[in-house]
Design a protein around this motif. Structure first.
Motif, PDB file in Angstrom:
ATOM      1  N   GLU A 101       0.832  -1.198   0.000  1.00  0.00           N
ATOM      2  CA  GLU A 101       0.000   0.000   0.000  1.00  0.00           C
ATOM      3  C   GLU A 101       0.871   1.254   0.000  1.00  0.00           C
ATOM      4  N   SER A 102       1.980   1.218   0.716  1.00  0.00           N
ATOM      5  CA  SER A 102       2.892   2.364   0.741  1.00  0.00           C
ATOM      6  C   SER A 102       3.501   2.595  -0.631  1.00  0.00           C
ATOM      7  N   TYR A 129       1.273   4.697  -2.798  1.00  0.00           N
ATOM      8  CA  TYR A 129       1.381   6.123  -2.523  1.00  0.00           C
ATOM      9  C   TYR A 129       2.582   6.719  -3.250  1.00  0.00           C
TER      10      TYR A 129
END
Length: 153
Positions: A135-136, A139
């Protein structure tokens, strides 16, 4: 004749090529009263050395004989602290050596079903952490896309 000699010695002096005898000659000449008019501006330079030579240091320096003892105490104190630290590390290592051997038996199972369930739990936890990392990364990709829109390369 003497004036020409003094001028030559002054040039050598400022070039750093004079001998001690020549420097004494300059000092004697500029401390005397018959200095040539055009050489008067050099008089403070050579007169300063004679004034500085006469200055004496008059303040007393107190002697501290105990500072030597303090240095010895600091040396012994540092040696004692080092020995104490080494003993502490050794004691800690020795006491944990026995418990490390006892903990080596953990993680082994006789029943394959229990081993399978424990393995699934461990892999599930690992998967959760990996998903957070992924998920990071999304980003970061979004940031790169925005940056490329703003700063067209």
């Amino acid at each position: 004749m003497e004036l020409d000699n003094i001028e030559i010695i002054i040039e050598k002096y400022f070039q750093g090529e004079t001998s001690i005898a020549e420097e004494k000659e300059l000092k004697n000449y500029f401390t005397s009263s018959n200095v040539a008019q055009h050489l008067e501006h050099y008089k403070p330079v050579f007169g300063y050395f004679s004034l500085a030579k006469e200055q004496k240091f008059k303040q007393e320096i107190p002697l501290l004989p105990k500072s030597r003892d303090k240095k010895r105490n600091v040396a012994w104190l540092s040696i004692a602290a080092s020995v104490l630290v080494l003993l502490g590390i050794g004691t800690y290592g020795y006491s944990n050596y026995g418990t490390a051997n006892l903990n080596q038996g953990l993680g082994t199972y006789d029943d394959p079903e229990i081993a399978f369930r424990e393995t699934q739990k461990a892999l599930s936890q690992l998967s959760n952490h990996v998903n957070v990392g992924i998920e990071s990364v999304h980003y970061i990709e979004e940031f790169d896309n925005s940056k490329n829109l703003i700063f067209k390369q």
